[in-house]
Design a protein around this motif. Structure first.
Motif, PDB file in Angstrom:
ATOM      1  N   LEU A 256     -29.807   2.501  12.373  1.00 40.41           N
ATOM      2  CA  LEU A 256     -28.919   2.238  13.323  1.00 40.41           C
ATOM      3  C   LEU A 256     -27.659   1.551  12.799  1.00 40.41           C
ATOM      4  O   LEU A 256     -26.472   1.580  12.998  1.00 40.41           O
ATOM      5  CB  LEU A 256     -29.183   1.541  14.468  1.00 40.41           C
ATOM      6  N   PHE A 257     -27.766   0.345  11.912  1.00 41.22           N
ATOM      7  CA  PHE A 257     -26.923  -0.481  10.980  1.00 41.22           C
ATOM      8  C   PHE A 257     -26.139   0.622  10.213  1.00 41.22           C
ATOM      9  O   PHE A 257     -24.902   0.025   9.812  1.00 41.22           O
ATOM     10  CB  PHE A 257     -27.597  -1.624  10.428  1.00 41.22           C
ATOM     11  N   THR A 258     -26.658   1.731   9.606  1.00 40.49           N
ATOM     12  CA  THR A 258     -25.713   2.413   8.815  1.00 40.49           C
ATOM     13  C   THR A 258     -24.999   3.339   9.540  1.00 40.49           C
ATOM     14  O   THR A 258     -23.984   3.957   8.632  1.00 40.49           O
ATOM     15  CB  THR A 258     -26.827   3.178   7.823  1.00 40.49           C
ATOM     16  N   LEU A 259     -24.952   3.345  10.773  1.00 35.06           N
ATOM     17  CA  LEU A 259     -24.177   4.532  11.609  1.00 35.06           C
ATOM     18  C   LEU A 259     -22.679   3.986  12.030  1.00 35.06           C
ATOM     19  O   LEU A 259     -22.633   2.764  12.037  1.00 35.06           O
ATOM     20  CB  LEU A 259     -24.935   4.994  12.862  1.00 35.06           C
ATOM     21  N   SER A 260     -22.020   4.675  12.098  1.00 36.17           N
ATOM     22  CA  SER A 260     -20.700   4.308  12.679  1.00 36.17           C
ATOM     23  C   SER A 260     -20.884   4.354  14.108  1.00 36.17           C
ATOM     24  O   SER A 260     -22.103   4.567  14.904  1.00 36.17           O
ATOM     25  CB  SER A 260     -19.719   5.687  12.695  1.00 36.17           C
ATOM     26  N   GLU A 261     -19.984   3.748  14.975  1.00 40.70           N
ATOM     27  CA  GLU A 261     -20.047   3.310  16.472  1.00 40.70           C
ATOM     28  C   GLU A 261     -20.660   4.661  17.170  1.00 40.70           C
ATOM     29  O   GLU A 261     -21.142   4.614  17.907  1.00 40.70           O
ATOM     30  CB  GLU A 261     -18.726   2.661  16.969  1.00 40.70           C
ATOM     31  N   GLU A 263     -21.628   7.395  16.117  1.00 44.04           N
ATOM     32  CA  GLU A 263     -23.125   7.939  15.875  1.00 44.04           C
ATOM     33  C   GLU A 263     -24.157   7.049  16.537  1.00 44.04           C
ATOM     34  O   GLU A 263     -25.187   7.350  17.078  1.00 44.04           O
ATOM     35  CB  GLU A 263     -23.547   8.125  14.451  1.00 44.04           C
ATOM     36  N   ARG A 264     -23.839   5.720  16.642  1.00 45.26           N
ATOM     37  CA  ARG A 264     -24.858   4.772  17.063  1.00 45.26           C
ATOM     38  C   ARG A 264     -25.221   4.699  18.829  1.00 45.26           C
ATOM     39  O   ARG A 264     -25.918   4.955  19.199  1.00 45.26           O
ATOM     40  CB  ARG A 264     -24.304   3.240  16.846  1.00 45.26           C
ATOM     41  N   LEU A 265     -23.913   5.296  19.171  1.00 40.76           N
ATOM     42  CA  LEU A 265     -23.705   5.495  20.648  1.00 40.76           C
ATOM     43  C   LEU A 265     -24.652   6.606  21.005  1.00 40.76           C
ATOM     44  O   LEU A 265     -25.396   6.856  21.926  1.00 40.76           O
ATOM     45  CB  LEU A 265     -22.703   5.666  21.251  1.00 40.76           C
ATOM     46  N   LEU A 266     -24.482   7.704  20.084  1.00 42.83           N
ATOM     47  CA  LEU A 266     -25.218   9.122  20.543  1.00 42.83           C
ATOM     48  C   LEU A 266     -26.814   8.647  20.519  1.00 42.83           C
ATOM     49  O   LEU A 266     -27.651   9.119  21.219  1.00 42.83           O
ATOM     50  CB  LEU A 266     -24.583  10.065  19.605  1.00 42.83           C
ATOM     51  N   ARG A 267     -27.045   8.144  19.203  1.00 46.75           N
ATOM     52  CA  ARG A 267     -28.487   7.533  18.911  1.00 46.75           C
ATOM     53  C   ARG A 267     -29.073   6.780  20.068  1.00 46.75           C
ATOM     54  O   ARG A 267     -30.088   6.974  20.706  1.00 46.75           O
ATOM     55  CB  ARG A 267     -28.530   6.834  17.740  1.00 46.75           C
ATOM     56  N   LEU A 268     -28.416   6.020  20.588  1.00 45.25           N
ATOM     57  CA  LEU A 268     -28.807   5.045  21.635  1.00 45.25           C
ATOM     58  C   LEU A 268     -28.919   6.011  23.048  1.00 45.25           C
ATOM     59  O   LEU A 268     -29.820   5.456  23.709  1.00 45.25           O
ATOM     60  CB  LEU A 268     -27.713   3.706  21.977  1.00 45.25           C
ATOM     61  N   GLN A 269     -27.861   6.592  23.246  1.00 40.79           N
ATOM     62  CA  GLN A 269     -27.884   7.434  24.217  1.00 40.79           C
ATOM     63  C   GLN A 269     -29.178   8.511  24.370  1.00 40.79           C
ATOM     64  O   GLN A 269     -29.859   8.969  25.495  1.00 40.79           O
ATOM     65  CB  GLN A 269     -26.667   8.345  24.477  1.00 40.79           C
ATOM     66  N   GLU A 270     -29.430   9.111  23.482  1.00 45.95           N
ATOM     67  CA  GLU A 270     -30.466  10.049  23.145  1.00 45.95           C
ATOM     68  C   GLU A 270     -31.725   9.287  23.459  1.00 45.95           C
ATOM     69  O   GLU A 270     -32.606  10.012  23.938  1.00 45.95           O
ATOM     70  CB  GLU A 270     -30.618  10.677  21.647  1.00 45.95           C
ATOM     71  N   ASN A 271     -31.987   8.099  22.914  1.00 46.45           N
ATOM     72  CA  ASN A 271     -33.263   7.494  23.281  1.00 46.45           C
ATOM     73  C   ASN A 271     -33.403   7.073  24.945  1.00 46.45           C
ATOM     74  O   ASN A 271     -34.300   6.795  25.424  1.00 46.45           O
ATOM     75  CB  ASN A 271     -33.446   6.369  22.203  1.00 46.45           C
ATOM     76  N   GLY A 277     -25.718   6.890  33.040  1.00 46.26           N
ATOM     77  CA  GLY A 277     -24.297   7.599  32.838  1.00 46.26           C
ATOM     78  C   GLY A 277     -24.091   7.453  31.261  1.00 46.26           C
ATOM     79  O   GLY A 277     -25.089   7.178  30.703  1.00 46.26           O
ATOM     80  N   ARG A 278     -22.910   7.722  31.119  1.00 42.78           N
ATOM     81  CA  ARG A 278     -22.683   8.031  29.525  1.00 42.78           C
ATOM     82  C   ARG A 278     -22.161   6.527  28.977  1.00 42.78           C
ATOM     83  O   ARG A 278     -21.634   5.535  29.761  1.00 42.78           O
ATOM     84  CB  ARG A 278     -21.231   8.840  29.440  1.00 42.78           C
ATOM     85  N   PHE A 279     -22.713   6.371  27.818  1.00 44.06           N
ATOM     86  CA  PHE A 279     -22.130   5.069  26.965  1.00 44.06           C
ATOM     87  C   PHE A 279     -21.113   5.456  26.319  1.00 44.06           C
ATOM     88  O   PHE A 279     -20.833   6.461  25.714  1.00 44.06           O
ATOM     89  CB  PHE A 279     -23.269   4.906  25.986  1.00 44.06           C
ATOM     90  N   GLU A 280     -20.104   4.491  26.535  1.00 42.11           N
ATOM     91  CA  GLU A 280     -18.765   4.936  26.033  1.00 42.11           C
ATOM     92  C   GLU A 280     -18.265   4.081  24.906  1.00 42.11           C
ATOM     93  O   GLU A 280     -17.304   4.397  24.052  1.00 42.11           O
ATOM     94  CB  GLU A 280     -17.499   4.791  27.090  1.00 42.11           C
ATOM     95  N   ARG A 281     -18.886   2.936  24.559  1.00 41.96           N
ATOM     96  CA  ARG A 281     -18.479   1.961  23.607  1.00 41.96           C
ATOM     97  C   ARG A 281     -19.473   1.020  23.253  1.00 41.96           C
ATOM     98  O   ARG A 281     -20.357   0.966  24.121  1.00 41.96           O
ATOM     99  CB  ARG A 281     -17.188   1.199  23.915  1.00 41.96           C
ATOM    100  N   ALA A 282     -19.561   0.633  22.147  1.00 39.49           N
ATOM    101  CA  ALA A 282     -20.629  -0.356  21.407  1.00 39.49           C
ATOM    102  C   ALA A 282     -19.884  -1.411  21.071  1.00 39.49           C
ATOM    103  O   ALA A 282     -19.171  -1.286  20.138  1.00 39.49           O
ATOM    104  CB  ALA A 282     -21.704   0.343  20.789  1.00 39.49           C
ATOM    105  N   GLY A 283     -20.420  -2.718  21.283  1.00 38.18           N
ATOM    106  CA  GLY A 283     -19.945  -3.891  20.647  1.00 38.18           C
ATOM    107  C   GLY A 283     -20.631  -4.108  19.345  1.00 38.18           C
ATOM    108  O   GLY A 283     -21.544  -3.296  18.786  1.00 38.18           O
ATOM    109  N   ALA A 284     -20.557  -5.160  18.964  1.00 40.62           N
ATOM    110  CA  ALA A 284     -21.412  -5.501  17.516  1.00 40.62           C
ATOM    111  C   ALA A 284     -22.945  -5.474  17.650  1.00 40.62           C
ATOM    112  O   ALA A 284     -23.408  -5.816  18.804  1.00 40.62           O
ATOM    113  CB  ALA A 284     -20.970  -7.107  17.159  1.00 40.62           C
ATOM    114  N   LEU A 285     -23.550  -5.123  16.748  1.00 46.98           N
ATOM    115  CA  LEU A 285     -25.161  -4.990  16.914  1.00 46.98           C
ATOM    116  C   LEU A 285     -25.561  -6.128  16.066  1.00 46.98           C
ATOM    117  O   LEU A 285     -25.222  -6.230  14.755  1.00 46.98           O
ATOM    118  CB  LEU A 285     -25.278  -3.709  16.209  1.00 46.98           C
ATOM    119  N   GLN A 286     -26.506  -6.585  16.610  1.00 40.54           N
ATOM    120  CA  GLN A 286     -27.603  -7.695  15.983  1.00 40.54           C
ATOM    121  C   GLN A 286     -28.989  -7.156  16.124  1.00 40.54           C
ATOM    122  O   GLN A 286     -29.371  -6.722  17.057  1.00 40.54           O
ATOM    123  CB  GLN A 286     -27.208  -8.971  16.497  1.00 40.54           C
ATOM    124  N   GLY A 287     -29.538  -7.714  14.952  1.00 44.32           N
ATOM    125  CA  GLY A 287     -31.293  -7.454  15.043  1.00 44.32           C
ATOM    126  C   GLY A 287     -31.811  -8.532  14.798  1.00 44.32           C
ATOM    127  O   GLY A 287     -31.345  -9.480  14.039  1.00 44.32           O
TER     128      GLY A 287
END
Length: 413
Positions: A256-261, A263-271, A277-287
Motif C-alpha cells: 500500500l505504501f508504494t501505491l498512488s493515492e 490506487e490506494r483508495l481503490l485497494r481500500l475500497q475493494e477490501n 459509499g465511495r472513498f474519495e480521498r485519502a490522507g497521509a498513510l501511517q503504519g
C-alpha cells in the motif's frame, strides 16, 4: 520549575493521553493529594486554540462510559466541539450474509446523550486534556526527562533533567505512576517484565473522504486480510470524513505504501466494500506494528503502571484507551479519602485492592481484543460457522446484544 528534592504524594511519568487523564482524575477526585506530571516533550500552549488539518492520521473512539467520565471531569463541553457521535455500529464479515447492527435506539442503557460513543482526533484530544490540567493544582514538569528511579519503602526517588537547561533535579514521591508507553524505559530500569505476542500485522491508519455523510455509523469490517474499522469524523472544509484503521499483513502494508493515492483508495475500497459509499480521498498513510503487550506486574509497593506500558492491545475493538480510562478511574477512587501512614500495610493493601478490582475487566477486554482478529481471519470452516453464529446471535438475541454493547460502551463493569 520545581526545586531539587521537592516531594509529592503522586508523580506520573508520561504526559500522553493516559498520564494526562489520570492527573485530571486525581485533581478532581483526590484534591488532598499533591500531584506532579512529568513529560519529556514540551506541552502545548494552554492558551492556544486547537488547529486541525482536514486529513489527519490518528483518532480515538471514546466509549459512552468514558464520555460520561469526561463529563464528570468538566471536559465534555470542550470535547463536544471536536467529537463525531457514534449512533450505530455495524459489524460484518466480508463474503458472508450475516452481520450485526447495534444502535442507540435499542441500547439506550449503554448510551451517553444518545450516543454509543464518539470519535475525536488525537490532535484535538491532547491539547484539550493539557489545557484542563493548566487549571488544576497539578505540577506540570515539561520538558522533563527522567534518567533514574530508585524505589524504597518510602516511595520513589527520581532524577530528572529539563531538556532546555540540562540541569539535574531530584523528586521524591510516595506513589510513582508509570505512563510512558510501550517499551517503557522506566519499566526496563525497574526490571518489570513484559509478555509480548507479535501479530505479524501492521495497523494502517489514514483519513478518507466519503462521498456521502457517514450518518454517525462506525463500521467494523472483517476482511480476508484482517479487520478494518471505519470511524466517523466531523466534517471539515465541507468534506465528509472518516478515520480508517486496517490491521493487515506486513506484505499488504508494504504494498500500500508504494501505491498512488488513487490506487490506494481503490485497494481500500475493494477490501472494505461499499457500505459507507465511495472513498474519495485519502490522507497521509501511517503504519504501526501490532502486538499484544502485557506487563507481568502492574503494581508494586509505591508503584502503578497505567496505559500502554501496562497493556497494549490490538486495535480491533477500539478498547485500549477506554480500558486505560477505567484503570485510571479505579486508581483515583482507590486513592481518594484518608491516606494510610506512609509505608504502612494499609497503603500496600490499597494497591492490592486496586489490582484485584481491575483484574476481571482487563482479562475480559484483553482476551476479546486478542481472540477476535484470529477468529475472523481464519479459513477454518468450523471457526467460520462460530463467528457467523456469533453475529447472528448479536442480531437476534437482545440480552446478548445488550451485554455486548454495555461492555463495549464501558458500562459493563
Amino acid at each position: 520549575m520545581t526545586e531539587a528534592g521537592q516531594q509529592f504524594d503522586v508523580a506520573i511519568v508520561g504526559g500522553g493521553m493516559a498520564g494526562a487523564s489520570l492527573a485530571l482524575m486525581l485533581a478532581h477526585f483526590c484534591p488532598q493529594l499533591s500531584v506532579a506530571l512529568l513529560e519529556q516533550r514540551a506541552l502545548p500552549d494552554a492558551s492556544a486554540s486547537v488547529q486541525l488539518p482536514s486529513f489527519d492520521t490518528r483518532a480515538t473512539a471514546i466509549a459512552a462510559g468514558s464520555l460520561q467520565l469526561f463529563q464528570q471531569l468538566g471536559l465534555w463541553s470542550a470535547l463536544r466541539e471536536y467529537c463525531a457521535p457514534i449512533q450505530r455500529i455495524q459489524v460484518s464479515d466480508r463474503g458472508h450474509s450475516f452481520g450485526a447492527s447495534l444502535s442507540t435506539h435499542t441500547q439506550q442503557q449503554a448510551s451517553f446523550q444518545g450516543m454509543l460513543g464518539a470519535v475525536i482526533e488525537n490532535a484535538a484530544l491532547g491539547p484539550i486534556l493539557h489545557r484542563a490540567l493548566a487549571d488544576t493544582a497539578v505540577q506540570l514538569l515539561a520538558p522533563a526527562r527522567v534518567s533514574r528511579v530508585r524505589m524504597d519503602s518510602a516511595g520513589a526517588h527520581l532524577n530528572w533533567s529539563a531538556a532546555e537547561q540540562g540541569f539535574q533535579y531530584k523528586l521524591t514521591t510516595r506513589l510513582l505512576v508509570i505512563a510512558d508507553g510501550v517499551e517503557s524505559p522506566l519499566c526496563r530500569q525497574l526490571g518489570i517484565e513484559i509478555d509480548t505476542v507479535k501479530y505479524q500485522q501492521r495497523a494502517l491508519v489514514t483519513t478518507v473522504g466519503l462521498q456521502r455523510d457517514h450518518g454517525g455509523v462506525a463500521f467494523e469490517r472483517f476482511t480476508a486480510l484482517g479487520p478494518m474499522a471505519l470511524l466517523p469524523l466531523q466534517q471539515r472544509q465541507g468534506r465528509h470524513r472518516a478515520a480508517l484503521v486496517w490491521a493487515c499483513p506486513e506484505s499488504e502494508a508494504v504494498a500500500l505504501f508504494t501505491l498512488s493515492e488513487e490506487e490506494r483508495l481503490l485497494r481500500l475500497q475493494e477490501n472494505f466494500g461499499w457500505r459507507a459509499g465511495r472513498f474519495e480521498r485519502a490522507g497521509a498513510l501511517q503504519g504501526y506494528p501490532l502486538s499484544l503487550s502485557l506487563a507481568r506486574e502492574q503494581w508494586r509497593r509505591n508503584l502503578v503502571l497505567v496505559g500502554n506500558c501496562a497493556h497494549f492491545l490490538h486495535p480491533v475493538a477500539g478498547q485500549g484507551f477506554n480500558l486505560t480510562l477505567r484503570d485510571c478511574y479505579a486508581l483515583a477512587q482507590t486513592l481518594a479519602g484518608d491516606q494510610p501512614a506512609q509505608g504502612s500495610k494499609a497503603e500496600l493493601d490499597r494497591l492490592r485492592a486496586y489490582g484485584r478490582c481491575r483484574s476481571f475487566d482487563q482479562q475480559l477486554t484483553v482476551g476479546f481484543s486478542d481472540q477476535i482478529p484470529s477468529l475472523f481471519t481464519s479459513e477454518n470452516p468450523f471457526q467460520q460457522v462460530v463467528r457467523q453464529m456469533g453475529l447472528l446471535g448479536l442480531t437476534l438475541v437482545p440480552p446478548l446484544r445488550a451485554e455486548f454493547v454495555s461492555q463495549a460502551a464501558g458500562f459493563g463493569l
